[in-house]
Write a protein that holds these residues in place. Structure first.
Motif, mmCIF file in Angstrom:
data_model
loop_
_atom_site.group_PDB
_atom_site.id
_atom_site.type_symbol
_atom_site.label_atom_id
_atom_site.label_comp_id
_atom_site.label_asym_id
_atom_site.label_seq_id
_atom_site.Cartn_x
_atom_site.Cartn_y
_atom_site.Cartn_z
ATOM 1 N N LEU A 274 42.514 13.979 16.387
ATOM 2 C CA LEU A 274 42.312 13.737 14.950
ATOM 3 C C LEU A 274 41.081 12.887 14.664
ATOM 4 C CD1 LEU A 274 45.998 12.846 14.019
ATOM 5 C CD2 LEU A 274 44.890 15.072 13.810
ATOM 6 N N LEU A 275 40.431 12.408 15.722
ATOM 7 C CA LEU A 275 39.374 11.422 15.539
ATOM 8 C C LEU A 275 37.974 12.002 15.643
ATOM 9 C CD1 LEU A 275 40.948 8.494 17.580
ATOM 10 C CD2 LEU A 275 41.321 9.149 15.200
ATOM 11 N N ASN A 276 37.870 13.320 15.669
ATOM 12 C CA ASN A 276 36.544 13.927 15.748
ATOM 13 C C ASN A 276 35.709 13.542 14.528
ATOM 14 O OD1 ASN A 276 37.156 15.235 18.121
ATOM 15 N ND2 ASN A 276 37.965 17.059 17.081
ATOM 16 N N GLY A 277 34.473 13.135 14.773
ATOM 17 C CA GLY A 277 33.574 12.751 13.680
ATOM 18 C C GLY A 277 33.520 11.268 13.416
ATOM 19 N N LEU A 278 34.508 10.515 13.945
ATOM 20 C CA LEU A 278 34.458 9.061 13.771
ATOM 21 C C LEU A 278 33.373 8.472 14.678
ATOM 22 C CD1 LEU A 278 38.121 7.659 13.643
ATOM 23 C CD2 LEU A 278 36.439 7.717 11.808
ATOM 24 N N PRO A 279 32.684 7.479 14.213
ATOM 25 C CA PRO A 279 31.739 6.780 15.102
ATOM 26 C C PRO A 279 32.501 6.229 16.310
ATOM 27 C CG PRO A 279 31.407 6.116 12.826
ATOM 28 C CD PRO A 279 32.667 6.934 12.857
ATOM 29 N N PRO A 280 31.878 6.204 17.479
ATOM 30 C CA PRO A 280 32.566 5.746 18.690
ATOM 31 C C PRO A 280 33.215 4.380 18.525
ATOM 32 C CG PRO A 280 30.484 6.759 19.261
ATOM 33 C CD PRO A 280 30.502 6.667 17.763
#
Length: 880
Positions: free
Chosen positions: A80-86
Motif C-alpha cells: 500500500l506504500l507505493n509512491g511514498l517517499p522512502p
C-alpha cells in the motif's frame, strides 16, 4: 471417475461456524476476530465465505503477513506504500494516512466499517500490528485475522486478544462424519467407513490434506468405485509429491539430530522404550516429546505424533538410507514380537530391507495378512520362508491367498498337496479347517465336508496315534454341523475342548469360536461376545493362533451387533482401526454394518439403507463369518423401509446368490428378511405362513434367534398370534435387544396395555423407535378392544409421536412398518374420498353402504391417525 472434484463444498463441517462469524461481523460492536488454526485447516476458505456473506459492496482490504518481512517495519503493508517517499515508509503517521486513504478509496454501499482481512497474521511485523490496532481503536475499520497457533502470535496481536478487542476463534480439524462428507463430495459418491477412517487417521481431519490425499489415492487407483461405493482395494498409497512437499516444509524447524530420530521412528516405529533410548538418546527424545513431534504410547513405545509427518518422512528418505534405518531397527529388535502389529511391522521391514528374518515370524505375518485380505503381502512373506519343514504349512497359506482371490478350486488343489501323507498334525489341522472354509463358501455337499473330517481323523491315527490334536477333530465336526441342516452341534464336546489345558491352543480357539457362533444362534449373543473375547485373549504371536485373531474379532462384533450393544461394538472396531489404519480391509465393512444395524433399529431407514449397502460391498472381500446372506437381507429390508422398492427388489435378487454359502445361522437369517421384503413388495398373503414355517425350522435346528426374527417379521406383517411364542423364545435370551423384545411380546401375549406402554417407553429410551411404536400400537389395540377410548387416544398419541421420528416413509402405501399407521383396504378407500372432498353421504353412496358404516370407518381412521376432525386428517395426509 478419473479424478476428484477439487472444489466442491469448501465449507463442509464449517456451516455453523460460518453463520456465527457472519452474524458477529454484522454486529457494529465487533472490532475484530482472529481465526486460529493449523495450515490447511480451511481458514482462508472460511474467511472468503464470511466476506461473501456480509453486506454487498462492503469495503474489504486484504493484507498478508510474511516471514521474510516480519522484521521490516510496516512490511505487511508494503503493497500500500507505493509512491511514498522512502523516509515516510517508516513514519507511523504517514503510513496510517496512506492506509486510511486506501480504505476510503474502496467503493462501498451502506455505512458499515471497512473490513481488513489479514492472512498469515502470525507473521505480521510489530509496526503493522500497532497500526491495525490504531485503526480498530479509531473505529476506522474492523479486522478478520487468520493465523497459525505456531509460531507464537506477534505480541501486539496477542495483547489485542488478551484485552478482548479481538475475539479468538479456533478453527478445528474436521470431525469423522465431516471427513466422510468431504470424501463423498470429492469422490462423487458414498465412501466405505474403512477408507474414511484411514483418511481421518492419516490427515487428522485437515481439509487440505484430505483433498490431496484422496486425489492421490484416486490417481494411483488405490481407491476405486465398485457398485457405486468408493473403497480402498489394498493398503493406502504413500503420499504424492505435492502433499509430501507441504508436509515436509512443516518439518523445517527440526535440527539434524531430531530429524534423524524422526526418520528412524517413521521407518521403524513404534519403537519400544529401551530400543528408542538405544538408538536415539534420552535428550533428543525429551526435546521431541516436549515440542509435540512424537508421543509415547501406553505401552511405553515411541512413534511420530502426526501420521502425515511419518508418511512424508518415509517417502522423502532416499532408498539406501531407508534400508540402512530398517536394518538398524531390526538389529535392535532382539525380543520376541509383542503382538500381531509388531509381527507385521518386522516382516515388512525385513522384506523391504532384504534382511533374513525368523521363519516363524514370517509365517505368522503371512497368516495375519491373509486373514486381513492382504494376500499380496502374505505371498511375499511366504516366499521368504527358507525352512523345508514349513513348506506344507506355506502351501496352506498360499491356498488362503487363492481363497481371498475367489479361486476356490485352486485353493482346494493346494490344500490336497499340503495334506498328502505323511502330513504333520499342525498342517492337517490348518489344511482341513481351510478346506471346510472353502466348502462352506460354496455350500458344497455335506458328504464333502464330512469326508474332510474323516480323512483328518484317519491321517492323525496313522501319523500320530494318541496325539492331543485328535480333540481338534471334534471341533471340526461341530464347525461342519454349523453349516449343515439336520446336523446338531455338540456344545458339550466343544466346551470340553475349550476348557482342556492339554488340547492344542488352536483347537481350543476353534472350539471357543464355534461355541460363540452356536451361542448367537441360541439367542445368547452376550455369552457369544464373552467367548470371542476369551479367544482373542488367547491369541499369541505364532502362526497357528494368529490365524484365529480376525475371526475372533469379527465374531465379537457380530455378537455385540445382535445384542444391540452398538457403542461397545463400534469402540472395539475403531480401536482395531487405530492400530492399523493403513490396512483397512479387515474392518472396512464392520463400521458400516454396525452403523446400518443401529440406524435400522432406531428408525433411521435411509441411513440404514446407505450403510448396509456399503457393508455388503466391503464384506465381499473380507467376510470371515460368512455374513453376506444376513447382511444382504438386512440391506434389502432397509431399502424397503426407506421407500426404495426398486432397490429392495434388486437386493433380494442379488441376495439369492449370497444365500448358498455360510453357516446355517446366517443363511436362515438372510432368508427371513428376503421373505419379509418379498411379502411386503408383492402383498403376498403367503408371507406370514412362510415366516412361521421358517421359525419352526429354525427352532428345530436349535436356532432360537432365527425363530424369533422370523416371528417378529410375521408380527410386523400383522400376525398377532405370535406374541406368546416370541415371549417364550426370548425368555432365555441374554441380549439387550432380545430383552426389549421379550418385554413387548410378553405384555402383548397377556393383552396388558399398561405393560405394553411401559415396554414402549423402555424401547424408546434405548433408541428402538420401531419397537417402541409396535408396543404403543398394540397397547392402542388392547384399549380399543376394552372400549377405553381415552386410553386408546393416549396410546395413539404416543404412537403418532414416535412414528413421526422415523426417517423414511411410514405409511402402508410404501411398506407396513412396526408402529406405522395401518389402514385396511376399505379405510384407504374412505381416506381417498375424504381427501377428494366427498361428504359422508357421498362416500356411503359411492360404496353402496350406510352413513353409519362410513362414520365407523372414520372413527377408526381418526383413532389411528390421532386426529379428531376431517380437516386434521387432510392436513396429516398432505404432510405424510
Amino acid at each position: 471417475m478419473s479424478d476428484t472434484r477439487d472444489s466442491p463444498h469448501p465449507l463442509i463441517g464449517r456451516e455453523e461456524q460460518h453463520a456465527w462469524l457472519v452474524e458477529e461481523l454484522r454486529d457494529p460492536s465487533t472490532s475484530g476476530i482472529l481465526l486460529l488454526g493449523e495450515a490447511g485447516i480451511g481458514k482462508t476458505a472460511l474467511a472468503a465465505a464470511v466476506t461473501d456473506g456480509l453486506a454487498p459492496g462492503l469495503r474489504v482490504l486484504r493484507i498478508r503477513g510474511s516471514a521474510v518481512l516480519r522484521e521490516v517495519p510496516f512490511g505487511a503493508l508494503s503493497g500500500l506504500l507505493n509512491g511514498l517517499p522512502p523516509e515516510d515508509t517508516v513514519q507511523f503517521v504517514a503510513v496510517l494516512r496512506r492506509v486510511v486513504q486506501a480504505l476510503g478509496g474502496i467503493p462501498q454501499t451502506g455505512n458499515d466499517l471497512p473490513l481488513l482481512v489479514v492472512d498469515d497474521a502470525h507473521d505480521l511485523d510489530a509496526s503493522s500490528v500497532t497500526l491495525i490496532a490504531q485503526l480498530l481503536g479509531m473505529r476506522r475499520a474492523r479486522a478478520l485475522f487468520l493465523a497459525r497457533p505456531a509460531p507464537a502470535l506477534p505480541q501486539g496481536l496477542a495483547e489485542l486478544v488478551a484485552d478482548g478487542l479481538v475475539a479468538s476463534v479456533p478453527v478445528e480439524p474436521l470431525m469423522l462424519d465431516q471427513v466422510e462428507a468431504l470424501c463423498a463430495a470429492l469422490l462423487g459418491g458414498p465412501v466405505s467407513a474403512g477408507f474414511v477412517h484411514a483418511v481421518d487417521h492419516v490427515t487428522r481431519g485437515n481439509p487440505l490434506f484430505v483433498r490431496l490425499f484422496v486425489r492421490d489415492a484416486v490417481t494411483r487407483r488405490f481407491v476405486t468405485e465398485t457398485a457405486g461405493v468408493w473403497q480402498a482395494d489394498r493398503e493406502l498409497p504413500p503420499l504424492g509429491a505435492h502433499l509430501t512437499d507441504i508436509v515436509s516444509a512443516a518439518l523445517g524447524p527440526l535440527d539434524p539430530a531430531q530429524r534423524e530420530a524422526m526418520e528412524l521412528l517413521a521407518v521403524g516405529g513404534p519403537l519400544p522404550g529401551d530400543q528408542a533410548l538405544q538408538h536415539i538418546g534420552q535428550g533428543v527424545l525429551q526435546r521431541l516429546l516436549g515440542d509435540g513431534w512424537i508421543r509415547m504410547g501406553d505401552d511405553g513405545a515411541f512413534e511420530v505424533e502426526h501420521p502425515l509427518h511419518a508418511e512424508a518422512l518415509r517417502v522423502s528418505i532416499p532408498t539406501a538410507r531407508r534400508v540402512m534405518l530398517q536394518r538398524r531397527v531390526l538389529a535392535g529388535a532382539t525380543a520376541p514380537p509383542r503382538d500381531i502389529e509388531e509381527i507385521h511391522r518386522r516382516a515388512a521391514l525385513a522384506l523391504e530391507a532384504g534382511v533374513v528374518l525368523d521363519d516363524g515370524i514370517l509365517l505368522a505375518a503371512a497368516t495375519s495378512a491373509n486373514r486381513s485380505a492382504d494376500s499380496g503381502f502374505a505371498v511375499q512373506a511366504i516366499q521368504a520362508i527358507r525352512s523345508p519343514g514349513l513348506q506344507r504349512r506355506c502351501l496352506v497359506e498360499l491356498a488362503w491367498a487363492r481363497v481371498n482371490g475367489g479361486l476356490l478350486d485352486e485353493a482346494l488343489d493346494l490344500i490336497a498337496d499340503a495334506l498328502e501323507a505323511p502330513a504333520p498334525p499342525d498342517v492337517l489341522r490348518a489344511g482341513t479347517m481351510l478346506a471346510l472354509e472353502v466348502r462352506m463358501r460354496g455350500l458344497e455337499p455335506a458328504d464333502a465336508m464330512r469326508g474332510d473330517i474323516d480323512r483328518w481323523e484317519q491321517s492323525l491315527h496313522r501319523a500320530a496315534p494318541g496325539t492331543p490334536d485328535a480333540r481338534a477333530v471334534a471341533v471340526g465336526r461341530s464347525i461342519t454341523a454349523l453349516a449343515l441342516e439336520g446336523a446338531p452341534v455338540d456344545a458339550v464336546a466343544l466346551r470340553t475342548v475349550a476348557d482342556d489345558d492339554a488340547a492344542p491352543q488352536p483347537a481350543r480357539l476353534a472350539a471357543l469360536l464355534a461355541l460363540a457362533v452356536f451361542s448367537v444362534g441360541a439367542g445368547r449373543p452376550c455369552d457369544a461376545a464373552r467367548l470371542a473375547r476369551r479367544a482373542l485373549g488367547s491369541v499369541g504371536t505364532d502362526a497357528d493362533t494368529v490365524a484365529y485373531h480376525s475371526h475372533a474379532l469379527s465374531l465379537e462384533l457380530f455378537a455385540l451387533a445382535v445384542a444391540g450393544e452398538w457403542d461397545t461394538a463400534r469402540a472395539t472396531a475403531e480401536a482395531r482401526l487405530r492400530r492399523g489404519a493403513r490396512r483397512t480391509h479387515f474392518v472396512a465393512g464392520w463400521l458400516d454394518l454396525l452403523d446400518g444395524v443401529r440406524a435400522l433399529r432406531e428408525g433411521r431407514f435411509p441411513v440404514a439403507q446407505a450403510r448396509l449397502r456399503l457393508a455388503v460391498q466391503a464384506l465381499h472381500t473380507t467376510d470371515h463369518l460368512h455374513l453376506l446372506p444376513w447382511v444382504s437381507g438386512l440391506a434389502a429390508y432397509a431399502a424397503l423401509l426407506a421407500g426404495d422398492q426398486r432397490k429392495a427388489a434388486l437386493l433380494v435378487e442379488e441376495g439369492a446368490a449370497e444365500a448358498s454359502g455360510g453357516t446355517l445361522l446366517t443363511r436362515m437369517l438372510g432368508r427371513v428378511y428376503t421373505v419379509a421384503v418379498t411379502a411386503a413388495l408383492e402383498a403376498d398373503v403367503e408371507g406370514i405362513p412362510q415366516l412361521v414355517r421358517l421359525a419352526d425350522d429354525a427352532e428345530a435346528a436349535g436356532l432360537p434367534l432365527v425363530a424369533v426374527t422370523a416371528l417378529d417379521q410375521a408380527l410386523v406383517l400383522g400376525d398377532r398370534t405370535v406374541f406368546a411364542r416370541i415371549a417364550a423364545l426370548t425368555a432365555s435370551c441374554d441380549g439387550r435387544e432380545q430383552a426389549l423384545l421379550h418385554a413387548f411380546a410378553a405384555a402383548g401375549a397377556d393383552g396388558d396395555a399398561e405393560r405394553l406402554l411401559a415396554a414402549g417407553e423402555s424401547a424408546l429410551a434405548a433408541g428402538y423407535r420401531p419397537l417402541a411404536a409396535g408396543c404403543f400400537e398394540r397397547a392402542r389395540e388392547v384399549y380399543e378392544k376394552r372400549r377405553e377410548p381415552a386410553a386408546a387416544r393416549r396410546a395413539q398419541k404416543k404412537l403418532t409421536s414416535v412414528s413421526a421420528e422415523f426417517q423414511g416413509p411410514t405409511t402402508t402405501e410404501t411398506v407396513r412398518l412396526p408402529g406405522a399407521v395401518r389402514l385396511t383396504p376399505r379405510e384407504i378407500a374412505v381416506v381417498s374420498l375424504v381427501l377428494q372432498g366427498l361428504s359422508n353421504r357421498e362416500i356411503a353412496d359411492r360404496h353402496g353402504t350406510s352413513v353409519r358404516t362410513v362414520e365407523g370407518h372414520l372413527y377408526r381412521i381418526f383413532m389411528k391417525f390421532g386426529v379428531n376432525r376431517r380437516e386434521d386428517l387432510h392436513l396429516f395426509a398432505r404432510e405424510t
